[in-house]
Design an enzyme around this catalytic site. Structure first.
Site, mmCIF file in Angstrom:
data_model
loop_
_atom_site.group_PDB
_atom_site.id
_atom_site.type_symbol
_atom_site.label_atom_id
_atom_site.label_comp_id
_atom_site.label_asym_id
_atom_site.label_seq_id
_atom_site.Cartn_x
_atom_site.Cartn_y
_atom_site.Cartn_z
ATOM 1 N N CYS A 90 77.772 64.451 32.187
ATOM 2 C CA CYS A 90 76.598 63.924 31.480
ATOM 3 C C CYS A 90 75.281 64.288 32.161
ATOM 4 C CB CYS A 90 76.719 62.426 31.252
ATOM 5 S SG CYS A 90 76.762 61.417 32.744
ATOM 6 N N HIS A 144 76.000 56.506 32.874
ATOM 7 C CA HIS A 144 76.164 57.553 31.862
ATOM 8 C C HIS A 144 74.814 57.755 31.193
ATOM 9 C CE1 HIS A 144 78.366 60.188 29.185
ATOM 10 N NE2 HIS A 144 77.807 59.606 28.158
ATOM 11 N N HIS A 156 75.355 64.038 24.408
ATOM 12 C CA HIS A 156 75.877 63.741 25.742
ATOM 13 C C HIS A 156 77.181 64.485 25.976
ATOM 14 C CE1 HIS A 156 79.233 60.745 24.874
ATOM 15 N NE2 HIS A 156 78.798 61.120 23.702
#
Length: 187
Positions: A90, A144, A156
């Site tokens: 990510c 994240h 993502h």
């Protein structure tokens, strides 16, 4: 001999489990079920000011960041990855996107926590394309992240076995883990 084979199988199983845990990267445990009748994302956490000087990237580069992220959709996830050829995790995805639009002479953050440290909190109502969105997927804030592309969608790199993708902020999994949006562009 059978006892030696059993020991070898146990070692292989332990190594496989250790490798799977290491490769989990941005992966998280399964999402808990939302209570019946609830919809939408949770309220963002209290905004945390940047702990380092904000990046202040030229706001004219917003659309270039979104375009670059969209070009990387379907690139495989790779733990620690930060290139289209090697795959992305990510934060590696975000680092690559901003390296492409700012040039490589600028040192950019690598981890989600580092990106949070150099970005400014943004109220959801004022979110713009190119802003960063953060999630708590592992029990830690900013574990994240993705790039907001408009219409309550973000791009993502999800987890091992996945590919870079565009997802709704109201997705059941991410809505429950949403930490808020942050900006790396100058005001």
């Amino acid at each position: 001999m059978p006892q030696t084979q059993a020991l070898l199988v146990d070692r292989r199983a332990a190594l496989a489990l250790a490798a799977a845990a290491l490769l989990a990267g941005c992966a998280s445990p399964p999402a808990p079920r939302a209570p019946a009748g609830t919809v939408g994302r949770r309220e963002p956490a209290s905004p945390m000011p940047p702990s380092r000087a904000p990046l202040d990237i030229d706001p004219g580069e917003r659309e270039a960041a979104v375009a670059q992220a969209m070009l990387l959709v379907n690139t495989p996830y790779t733990y620690g990855g930060n290139t289209p050829r090697g795959g992305f995790d990510c934060s590696g995805l975000i680092q690559y996107v901003f390296a492409q639009i700012t040039g490589t002479e600028r040192r950019l953050p690598r981890s989600t926590a580092q990106w949070a440290a150099v970005s400014v909190p943004v109220n959801d109502a004022q979110m713009e394309r190119g802003d960063l969105v953060f999630f708590n997927t592992s029990g830690a804030a900013f574990s994240h992240m993705g790039l907001y592309v408009g219409n309550d969608q973000f791009v993502h790199a999800p987890s091992t076995g996945g590919t870079v993708r565009k997802v709704s902020l109201d997705n059941r999994y991410f809505a429950m883990r949403y930490m808020g949006a942050r900006r790396v562009f100058a005001a």
